[in-house]
Design an enzyme around this catalytic site. Structure first.
Site, PDB file in Angstrom:
ATOM      1  N   ASP A 194      58.954  50.497  -8.970  1.00  0.00           N
ATOM      2  CA  ASP A 194      59.489  49.768  -7.825  1.00  0.00           C
ATOM      3  C   ASP A 194      60.393  50.713  -7.032  1.00  0.00           C
ATOM      4  O   ASP A 194      60.169  51.932  -7.050  1.00  0.00           O
ATOM      5  CB  ASP A 194      60.251  48.532  -8.313  1.00  0.00           C
ATOM      6  N   HIS A 198      65.108  45.742  -4.054  1.00  0.00           N
ATOM      7  CA  HIS A 198      63.950  45.089  -4.663  1.00  0.00           C
ATOM      8  C   HIS A 198      63.790  45.422  -6.142  1.00  0.00           C
ATOM      9  O   HIS A 198      63.559  44.534  -6.976  1.00  0.00           O
ATOM     10  CB  HIS A 198      62.690  45.468  -3.882  1.00  0.00           C
ATOM     11  N   ASN A 250      76.118  39.366 -17.318  1.00  0.00           N
ATOM     12  CA  ASN A 250      77.262  40.228 -17.036  1.00  0.00           C
ATOM     13  C   ASN A 250      78.556  39.736 -17.686  1.00  0.00           C
ATOM     14  O   ASN A 250      79.635  40.168 -17.331  1.00  0.00           O
ATOM     15  CB  ASN A 250      77.482  40.361 -15.525  1.00  0.00           C
ATOM     16  N   VAL A 257      72.585  37.235 -14.605  1.00  0.00           N
ATOM     17  CA  VAL A 257      71.132  37.066 -14.726  1.00  0.00           C
ATOM     18  C   VAL A 257      70.656  37.523 -16.094  1.00  0.00           C
ATOM     19  O   VAL A 257      70.924  38.645 -16.516  1.00  0.00           O
ATOM     20  CB  VAL A 257      70.395  37.867 -13.636  1.00  0.00           C
ATOM     21  N   ALA A 270      46.370  44.118  -8.155  1.00  0.00           N
ATOM     22  CA  ALA A 270      46.022  42.846  -8.793  1.00  0.00           C
ATOM     23  C   ALA A 270      44.520  42.615  -8.878  1.00  0.00           C
ATOM     24  O   ALA A 270      44.081  41.651  -9.496  1.00  0.00           O
ATOM     25  CB  ALA A 270      46.690  41.691  -8.048  1.00  0.00           C
ATOM     26  N   VAL A 311      44.172  44.124 -15.616  1.00  0.00           N
ATOM     27  CA  VAL A 311      45.564  43.879 -15.237  1.00  0.00           C
ATOM     28  C   VAL A 311      45.890  42.396 -15.396  1.00  0.00           C
ATOM     29  O   VAL A 311      45.087  41.532 -15.046  1.00  0.00           O
ATOM     30  CB  VAL A 311      45.812  44.337 -13.782  1.00  0.00           C
ATOM     31  N   SER A 346      56.807  38.854  -6.500  1.00  0.00           N
ATOM     32  CA  SER A 346      57.581  39.986  -7.035  1.00  0.00           C
ATOM     33  C   SER A 346      58.482  39.518  -8.165  1.00  0.00           C
ATOM     34  O   SER A 346      58.798  40.284  -9.075  1.00  0.00           O
ATOM     35  CB  SER A 346      58.456  40.600  -5.940  1.00  0.00           C
TER      36      SER A 346
END
Length: 420
Positions: A63, A103, A116, A122, A213, A218, A266
């Site tokens: 990414d 991203h 955290n 998250v 994709a 995959v 994403s």
């Protein structure tokens, strides 16, 4: 190959900032970031953590780069690489424009974020899995390296540095892919690495899924909204879809530690990549084909799904708990397709030049025809034809003519005498 190709991160650009929670702080009430992660309970992730949290598995994030700084990544990133030529060597400097720069961090946090603090921040679906950060350049990164080469380089680095799972939250908006990817994705397959890819988003212009994709083998992820309905803007349709996962009202951590709400496959893709890491952690000796099969075999078909697989949901909603605990028969081949067979069928080598036969074992050649400097014209008579054909024939015809003429003359004379 199509002449026009857009390389895009498979995310929608609309963001809603939650605000930040400092590392180590204890909230006096429920953390809104953690509360917003509805998929942890709804898709069996929290339940799967009773079995494994992904320790020992490694996810490579190809990414824009996983940022240094956010507490979610403390101790998580074990290797890194820049394939773009414009980032830092360790792949930890986010690259690209304003929409692309964060991203990679958003994606990574959904796969293996550590949180955290005490119950805050998250959590990825595999919060104890390791991460590999590999930065590649999208449209506004300033990279001059061909994107196809960057991806091939990134896959090789991921495989060579111990990745069990590779996440690719990007699309090329075309069904086909560069031939150089044949080798790179085959390299991942040969080394038993699972590749997870986003389906892409109609809201970003991807009407149907595009490479990677579309590549056989995959694990392709479709997107659904919080209610489980197929996401119109944040998911594309296609026959290679494997499973569906949340792609709307997602959360993520940005490089500066800010939390955001975002949408796109994403985000659905790393949720599933994390689940693949959970399966790998629970079954470390299981090959990639059976990890993928376990994920799709334990998926739950959608209520409005009329076929399995379908071009909207694939095999259904991913279920992390069932993926790590269910009894699933083993398979001998990747249920998402065989890239090697596809290459054999569609990348046929140019025909080899014909072999030049040797004298050994061959039929002797015929001797050349004899020629003469006095080659005869076939339209002129030869001596033999004059002697044995032409002259006798002329004598015969002349004699016969005289006899006929004589007979005609005699007949006329007889008639004249008879008339007198």
């Amino acid at each position: 190959m199509h002449s026009r190709r857009r390389i895009l991160p498979a995310a929608l650009a609309t963001l809603f900032v939650f605000g930040t929670v400092s590392a180590g702080s204890t909230a006096a009430h429920a953390d809104p970031v953690r509360d917003a992660q509805y998929w942890l309970a709804n898709y069996g992730v929290s339940e799967a953590w009773n079995t494994t949290r992904g320790a020992g598995a490694t996810i490579a994030i190809i990414d824009t780069g996983i940022a240094n700084g956010p507490a979610e990544f403390n101790g998580a990133v074990v290797a890194g690489h820049d394939a773009s030529g414009v980032g830092s060597a360790d792949g930890r400097t986010p690259i690209g424009g304003a929409d692309e720069n964060p991203h990679g961090s958003w994606v990574a946090s959904l796969a293996a974020g550590r949180g955290n603090g005490d119950g805050n921040g998250v959590l990825g679906t595999a919060p104890e899995a390791n991460l590999i950060s590999i930065s590649v350049g999208f449209q506004s990164s300033g990279s001059t390296l061909p994107f196809a080469d960057q991806i091939a380089d990134a896959i090789h680095f991921a495989v060579d540095n111990g990745a069990d799972v590779i996440n690719m939250s990007l699309t090329t908006n075309t069904l086909d892919w560069p031939e150089s990817w044949d080798e790179a994705f085959s390299y991942a397959n040969e080394n038993d690495v699972i590749v997870v890819a986003a389906a892409g988003n109609r809201g970003s212009g991807t009407e149907q899924i595009g490479a990677p994709a579309t590549i056989p083998g995959v694990l392709v992820v479709a997107g659904v909204d919080p209610a489980g309905a197929a996401s119109w803007n944040a998911s594309s349709q296609g026959i290679t879809l494997a499973v569906a996962a949340p792609s709307e009202e997602l959360v993520g951590v940005s490089p500066d530690g800010t939390y955001v709400s975002w949408a796109g496959t994403s985000g659905a893709s790393p949720i599933v990549a994390g689940i693949a890491a959970l399966v790998r952690a629970k079954y470390p000796d299981m090959d990639a084909a059976n990890v993928i099969n376990r994920i799709i075999a334990t998926a739950t078909p959608a209520a409005d799904q009329t076929a399995v697989p379908s071009p909207i949901y694939g095999y259904g909603y991913v279920n992390a708990s069932r993926a790590v605990t269910a009894d699933v028969p083993t398979v001998d081949a990747n249920p998402m397709g065989d890239l090697a067979a596809w290459i054999t069928q569609h990348r046929k080598a140019e025909a080899a030049p014909p072999e030049i036969p040797t004298d050994e074992g061959s039929v002797p050649t015929l001797p050349p025809l004899e020629t003469s400097a006095d080659a005869h014209n076939p339209f002129l008579p030869t001596t033999e034809s004059l002697l044995y054909v032409s002259i006798p024939l002329a004598v015969f015809l002349g004699t016969a003519t005289l006899v006929v003429l004589g007979a005609i003359g005699a007949t006329r004379q007889i008639k004249r005498v008879a008339q007198k």
